[in-house]
Motif scaffolding. Structure first.
Motif, mmCIF file in Angstrom:
data_model
loop_
_atom_site.group_PDB
_atom_site.id
_atom_site.type_symbol
_atom_site.label_atom_id
_atom_site.label_comp_id
_atom_site.label_asym_id
_atom_site.label_seq_id
_atom_site.Cartn_x
_atom_site.Cartn_y
_atom_site.Cartn_z
ATOM 1 N N TYR A 69 0.835 -1.208 0.000
ATOM 2 C CA TYR A 69 0.000 0.000 0.000
ATOM 3 C C TYR A 69 0.869 1.257 0.000
ATOM 4 C CZ TYR A 69 -3.097 3.663 1.657
ATOM 5 O OH TYR A 69 -3.781 4.849 1.796
ATOM 6 N N LYS A 70 1.903 1.277 0.853
ATOM 7 C CA LYS A 70 2.812 2.424 0.907
ATOM 8 C C LYS A 70 3.521 2.621 -0.436
ATOM 9 C CE LYS A 70 4.257 2.393 5.760
ATOM 10 N NZ LYS A 70 5.452 2.183 6.602
ATOM 11 N N PHE A 71 3.923 1.511 -1.034
ATOM 12 C CA PHE A 71 4.629 1.584 -2.318
ATOM 13 C C PHE A 71 3.723 2.177 -3.396
ATOM 14 C CE2 PHE A 71 5.919 -0.181 -6.408
ATOM 15 C CZ PHE A 71 7.244 0.175 -6.438
ATOM 16 N N PHE A 72 2.498 1.657 -3.500
ATOM 17 C CA PHE A 72 1.578 2.167 -4.515
ATOM 18 C C PHE A 72 1.192 3.620 -4.229
ATOM 19 C CE2 PHE A 72 1.353 -2.103 -6.023
ATOM 20 C CZ PHE A 72 0.906 -2.016 -7.328
ATOM 21 N N THR A 73 1.074 3.976 -2.969
ATOM 22 C CA THR A 73 0.768 5.365 -2.616
ATOM 23 C C THR A 73 1.910 6.289 -3.019
ATOM 24 O OG1 THR A 73 -0.619 4.653 -0.760
ATOM 25 C CG2 THR A 73 0.176 6.919 -0.715
ATOM 26 N N SER A 74 3.129 5.915 -2.678
ATOM 27 C CA SER A 74 4.275 6.769 -3.024
ATOM 28 C C SER A 74 4.444 6.872 -4.537
ATOM 29 C CB SER A 74 5.561 6.274 -2.361
ATOM 30 O OG SER A 74 5.971 5.047 -2.898
ATOM 31 N N GLY A 87 2.015 6.596 -6.701
ATOM 32 C CA GLY A 87 0.900 7.426 -7.148
ATOM 33 C C GLY A 87 1.200 8.910 -6.970
ATOM 34 N N ILE A 88 1.804 9.258 -5.836
ATOM 35 C CA ILE A 88 2.186 10.654 -5.583
ATOM 36 C C ILE A 88 3.219 11.102 -6.618
ATOM 37 C CG2 ILE A 88 3.411 12.171 -3.966
ATOM 38 C CD1 ILE A 88 2.042 10.479 -1.701
ATOM 39 N N LEU A 138 12.090 14.934 -12.196
ATOM 40 C CA LEU A 138 11.580 15.350 -10.892
ATOM 41 C C LEU A 138 10.851 14.202 -10.197
ATOM 42 C CD1 LEU A 138 10.983 17.548 -8.770
ATOM 43 C CD2 LEU A 138 8.935 18.122 -10.118
ATOM 44 N N SER A 139 10.019 13.490 -10.951
ATOM 45 C CA SER A 139 9.243 12.402 -10.330
ATOM 46 C C SER A 139 10.129 11.229 -9.924
ATOM 47 C CB SER A 139 8.111 11.938 -11.249
ATOM 48 O OG SER A 139 8.609 11.209 -12.335
ATOM 49 N N LEU A 151 10.630 9.071 -1.590
ATOM 50 C CA LEU A 151 9.463 8.477 -0.928
ATOM 51 C C LEU A 151 9.696 6.999 -0.629
ATOM 52 C CD1 LEU A 151 6.517 10.119 -2.901
ATOM 53 C CD2 LEU A 151 7.125 10.502 -0.502
ATOM 54 N N ASN A 152 10.289 6.275 -1.581
ATOM 55 C CA ASN A 152 10.564 4.858 -1.343
ATOM 56 C C ASN A 152 11.588 4.669 -0.237
ATOM 57 O OD1 ASN A 152 9.158 2.820 -3.105
ATOM 58 N ND2 ASN A 152 9.712 4.334 -4.635
ATOM 59 N N THR A 153 12.592 5.544 -0.200
ATOM 60 C CA THR A 153 13.638 5.435 0.820
ATOM 61 C C THR A 153 13.122 5.820 2.204
ATOM 62 O OG1 THR A 153 15.329 5.922 -0.831
ATOM 63 C CG2 THR A 153 15.942 6.213 1.466
#
Length: 152
Positions: A97-102, A104-105, A135-136, A143-145
């Protein structure tokens, strides 16, 4: 000369940069993974168009989902080198969930910065694409780190 020695020399050349060698290796693995995953995404998209459906949006959706799952597993084992095996449990589901959220951001920032560069600053399409993608990638790595794989 091996890669470790080459990276150590490169870090010494830039004295104001205080980055650990392991962190540099992680960034390099992240970039390599991004290139491989982008190629996989594109290949899947084209294959789906040829063999599954002529609906571009359906094919694009499928290729993105598969590429994101591939990205998760490769980040988990290759980039961040997590030792724990993935199991179907709450901890793993939270991590996904965290991975897909980050991601997505990062994708939203990519999209919005592309739109801004094109429409507000009137930057050409290719330069806008490169700048917004760059940039992304940086934001996605951070975010992943920090947010997703911060314990590894």
């Amino acid at each position: 000369m091996d890669v470790d020695n080459l990276l150590k020399k490169a870090v010494k050349i830039i004295p104001f940069v205080n980055i650990e060698l392991d962190h540099i290796k992680k960034i390099i693995r992240f970039v390599i993974l991004g290139i491989v995953n982008t190629l996989l995404d594109y290949l899947l998209f084209e294959l789906f168009l040829l063999y599954v459906s002529e609906q571009e949006m359906v094919c694009r959706f499928l290729s993105i989902i598969i590429a994101m799952f591939n990205s998760f597993f490769l980040n988990y084992y290759f980039v961040f080198k997590v030792k724990d095996k993935l199991r179907l449990n709450v901890r793993s589901l939270k991590l996904i969930y965290k991975f897909f959220t980050s991601n997505g951001i990062a994708m939203l920032i990519n999209y919005l910065s592309f739109i801004g560069l094109r429409n507000i600053f009137e930057v050409n399409q290719e330069e806008s694409f490169v700048m917004s993608t760059g940039l992304s990638v940086i934001i996605n790595y951070l975010l992943n780190t920090i947010f997703v794989f911060n314990k590894y």
